[in-house]
Design a protein around this motif. Structure first.
Motif, PDB file in Angstrom:
ATOM      1  N   ASP A 153       0.787  -1.226   0.074  1.00 46.22           N
ATOM      2  CA  ASP A 153      -0.055   0.122  -0.118  1.00 46.22           C
ATOM      3  C   ASP A 153       0.862   1.374   0.076  1.00 46.22           C
ATOM      4  O   ASP A 153       0.976   2.354   0.914  1.00 46.22           O
ATOM      5  CB  ASP A 153      -1.050   0.005   1.159  1.00 46.22           C
ATOM      6  N   VAL A 154       1.636   1.320  -1.266  1.00 48.52           N
ATOM      7  CA  VAL A 154       2.468   2.592  -1.039  1.00 48.52           C
ATOM      8  C   VAL A 154       1.608   3.743  -1.394  1.00 48.52           C
ATOM      9  O   VAL A 154       0.781   3.928  -2.254  1.00 48.52           O
ATOM     10  CB  VAL A 154       3.523   2.323  -2.258  1.00 48.52           C
ATOM     11  N   LYS A 155       1.951   4.946  -0.610  1.00 50.45           N
ATOM     12  CA  LYS A 155       1.187   6.078  -0.715  1.00 50.45           C
ATOM     13  C   LYS A 155       1.950   6.943  -2.088  1.00 50.45           C
ATOM     14  O   LYS A 155       3.244   6.797  -2.183  1.00 50.45           O
ATOM     15  CB  LYS A 155       1.612   7.058   0.409  1.00 50.45           C
ATOM     16  N   MET A 156       1.108   7.380  -2.718  1.00 50.71           N
ATOM     17  CA  MET A 156       1.515   8.018  -4.055  1.00 50.71           C
ATOM     18  C   MET A 156       2.591   7.279  -4.776  1.00 50.71           C
ATOM     19  O   MET A 156       3.611   7.758  -5.009  1.00 50.71           O
ATOM     20  CB  MET A 156       2.086   9.657  -3.435  1.00 50.71           C
ATOM     21  N   PRO A 157       1.932   6.331  -5.386  1.00 51.09           N
ATOM     22  CA  PRO A 157       3.234   5.549  -5.997  1.00 51.09           C
ATOM     23  C   PRO A 157       3.694   6.041  -7.218  1.00 51.09           C
ATOM     24  O   PRO A 157       4.823   5.951  -7.557  1.00 51.09           O
ATOM     25  CB  PRO A 157       2.413   4.184  -6.366  1.00 51.09           C
ATOM     26  N   VAL A 158       3.011   6.854  -8.063  1.00 56.44           N
ATOM     27  CA  VAL A 158       3.679   7.563  -9.214  1.00 56.44           C
ATOM     28  C   VAL A 158       4.687   8.475  -8.902  1.00 56.44           C
ATOM     29  O   VAL A 158       5.651   8.702  -9.335  1.00 56.44           O
ATOM     30  CB  VAL A 158       2.485   8.120 -10.026  1.00 56.44           C
ATOM     31  N   ARG A 159       4.490   9.260  -7.888  1.00 62.06           N
ATOM     32  CA  ARG A 159       5.353  10.228  -7.317  1.00 62.06           C
ATOM     33  C   ARG A 159       6.598   9.558  -6.920  1.00 62.06           C
ATOM     34  O   ARG A 159       7.949  10.011  -7.327  1.00 62.06           O
ATOM     35  CB  ARG A 159       4.702  10.944  -6.078  1.00 62.06           C
ATOM     36  N   VAL A 160       6.543   8.317  -6.195  1.00 66.06           N
ATOM     37  CA  VAL A 160       7.727   7.934  -5.558  1.00 66.06           C
ATOM     38  C   VAL A 160       8.449   7.289  -6.756  1.00 66.06           C
ATOM     39  O   VAL A 160       9.786   7.237  -6.947  1.00 66.06           O
ATOM     40  CB  VAL A 160       7.041   6.386  -4.672  1.00 66.06           C
ATOM     41  N   ALA A 161       7.889   6.327  -7.905  1.00 63.83           N
ATOM     42  CA  ALA A 161       8.432   5.767  -9.170  1.00 63.83           C
ATOM     43  C   ALA A 161       9.112   6.940  -9.884  1.00 63.83           C
ATOM     44  O   ALA A 161      10.311   6.753 -10.246  1.00 63.83           O
ATOM     45  CB  ALA A 161       7.508   5.395  -9.887  1.00 63.83           C
ATOM     46  N   ASN A 162       8.397   8.263  -9.963  1.00 61.67           N
ATOM     47  CA  ASN A 162       9.402   9.307 -10.807  1.00 61.67           C
ATOM     48  C   ASN A 162      10.245   9.600 -10.049  1.00 61.67           C
ATOM     49  O   ASN A 162      11.766   9.779 -10.616  1.00 61.67           O
ATOM     50  CB  ASN A 162       8.354  10.401 -10.752  1.00 61.67           C
ATOM     51  N   ALA A 163      10.724   9.757  -8.549  1.00 58.96           N
ATOM     52  CA  ALA A 163      11.937  10.073  -7.758  1.00 58.96           C
ATOM     53  C   ALA A 163      12.771   8.994  -8.194  1.00 58.96           C
ATOM     54  O   ALA A 163      13.819   9.334  -8.070  1.00 58.96           O
ATOM     55  CB  ALA A 163      11.338  10.134  -6.515  1.00 58.96           C
ATOM     56  N   ILE A 164      12.499   7.750  -7.914  1.00 56.48           N
ATOM     57  CA  ILE A 164      13.422   6.758  -8.114  1.00 56.48           C
ATOM     58  C   ILE A 164      14.169   6.908  -9.592  1.00 56.48           C
ATOM     59  O   ILE A 164      15.370   6.710  -9.626  1.00 56.48           O
ATOM     60  CB  ILE A 164      12.789   5.440  -8.042  1.00 56.48           C
ATOM     61  N   ILE A 165      13.413   7.011 -10.406  1.00 61.05           N
ATOM     62  CA  ILE A 165      13.993   7.265 -11.872  1.00 61.05           C
ATOM     63  C   ILE A 165      14.914   8.387 -11.859  1.00 61.05           C
ATOM     64  O   ILE A 165      15.659   8.459 -12.546  1.00 61.05           O
ATOM     65  CB  ILE A 165      12.733   7.248 -12.674  1.00 61.05           C
ATOM     66  N   GLU A 166      14.484   9.582 -11.372  1.00 64.10           N
ATOM     67  CA  GLU A 166      15.149  10.789 -11.392  1.00 64.10           C
ATOM     68  C   GLU A 166      16.484  10.702 -10.854  1.00 64.10           C
ATOM     69  O   GLU A 166      17.354  11.379 -11.272  1.00 64.10           O
ATOM     70  CB  GLU A 166      14.234  11.855 -10.933  1.00 64.10           C
ATOM     71  N   ASN A 167      16.396   9.779  -9.933  1.00 60.34           N
ATOM     72  CA  ASN A 167      17.786   9.732  -8.906  1.00 60.34           C
ATOM     73  C   ASN A 167      18.444   8.665  -9.145  1.00 60.34           C
ATOM     74  O   ASN A 167      19.470   8.146  -8.514  1.00 60.34           O
ATOM     75  CB  ASN A 167      17.352   9.505  -7.490  1.00 60.34           C
ATOM     76  N   ARG A 168      18.410   7.855 -10.282  1.00 57.62           N
ATOM     77  CA  ARG A 168      19.222   6.794 -10.639  1.00 57.62           C
ATOM     78  C   ARG A 168      20.707   7.311 -11.077  1.00 57.62           C
ATOM     79  O   ARG A 168      20.668   8.178 -11.698  1.00 57.62           O
ATOM     80  CB  ARG A 168      18.754   5.957 -11.792  1.00 57.62           C
TER      81      ARG A 168
END
Length: 302
Positions: A153-168
């Motif tokens: 039950d990840v909160k704001m999953p799209v926002r978290v996914a975008n942050a992960i991709i941006e910080n790779r």
């Protein structure tokens, strides 16, 4: 030290027979296994685990009790095939504790913990190729969002996914935990460490846990003897819903209640929770649920 969750409740639920055959699909450090093995004098115990370290440590621990056991290093979804190799076609009881063991969580180099720094690994089976690092650093936004929704039950999953991709590239557990925290509003971070659900989602994907759970549920009821028992300990809502739904479908009446037909009950289920005392002694038990299914043949009117 690993403390087995709901040990007393598990032993009582299994209704252990001294000559019975019992299976532990998630051996871990043999917490439940040790107690079961002590209770069977002429029976047999078979334990499964994807983690070879768990197998090796449990082997030496169980040998001190007796030799009525076999330990098998494999994903528990293959348990039925492995039992057939041993000539076992039916069993009296099955236990599966779906939590991550304390030694895995406490070891930073295994990569399961969002509070200890280590490489992004999260593999139960150290022999498999897919690691958490691969998911975090190579999977698409769509695939990340999918596991965040379906595995936790990840909160704001799209926002978290975008942050992960941006910080790779993200190489360590604490780096990932910090990226997740920084991506979310402070009010969400204050409520609950968001790393917990994100790490859960990735761990489940790495180890293909939900697909394996579906398989073992189906295979377990087929291999249980009459009056055999399946006991499953869950720790989060995703896996618990799967178990609850599966058990629910088995006990749901298939006959119109208006019809004067006697229905034969084939399964009984119950749900147990850790006591307040256990939760105070072992914080990791606080989210546990023990769901128990017994395979029976009896009339509703008996």
């Amino acid at each position: 030290m690993h403390i087995p969750v709901m040990l007393k409740e598990v032993l009582e639920a299994l209704e252990i027979k001294q000559n019975g055959v019992y299976i532990d699909l998630t051996l871990g450090r043999a917490g439940h296994a040790s107690a079961i093995l002590k209770s069977i004098k002429n029976g047999r115990f078979i334990g499964f685990d994807k983690d070879i370290i768990a197998i090796e440590e449990s082997q030496s621990r169980l040998e001190k009790i007796n030799n009525n056991f076999n330990l098998i290093h494999c994903d528990f979804k293959y348990f039925r095939n492995e039992l057939s190799k041993l000539g076992i076609t039916e069993v009296d009881g099955i236990i599966a504790d779906l939590g991550v063991s304390s030694p895995q969580l406490d070891s930073s180099d295994r990569g399961f913990s969002y509070s200890k720094n280590g490489f992004l690994d999260m593999r139960m089976d150290q022999g498999q190729s897919l690691k958490a690092w691969d998911i975090v650093n190579t999977w698409s936004k769509e695939k990340l969002v999918d596991i965040f929704i379906n595995n936790a039950d990840v909160k704001m999953p799209v926002r978290v996914a975008n942050a992960i991709i941006e910080n790779r590239p993200i190489n360590s557990t604490l780096d990932l935990a910090n990226v997740v925290k920084a991506s979310l509003p402070a009010r969400i971070v204050r409520q609950k460490n968001p790393g917990k659900t994100v790490f859960q989602a990735i761990r489940i994907a790495v180890n293909n846990e939900l697909e394996s759970l579906d398989i073992i549920l189906k295979d377990s009821i087929e291999i249980l003897k009459n009056n055999g028992i399946l006991a499953i300990i869950t720790f989060h809502s995703i896996e618990d819903r799967i178990v609850k739904k599966f058990f629910g479908n088995l006990i749901r009446s298939k006959i119109d209640p208006k019809l004067p037909i006697q229905e034969i009950r084939e399964y009984k289920v119950k749900t147990l929770y850790p006591t307040k005392k256990e939760i105070s002694n072992n914080k990791r038990s606080r989210s546990a649920k023990l769901r128990v299914l017994k395979k029976v043949k009896e009339s509703f009117n008996e």
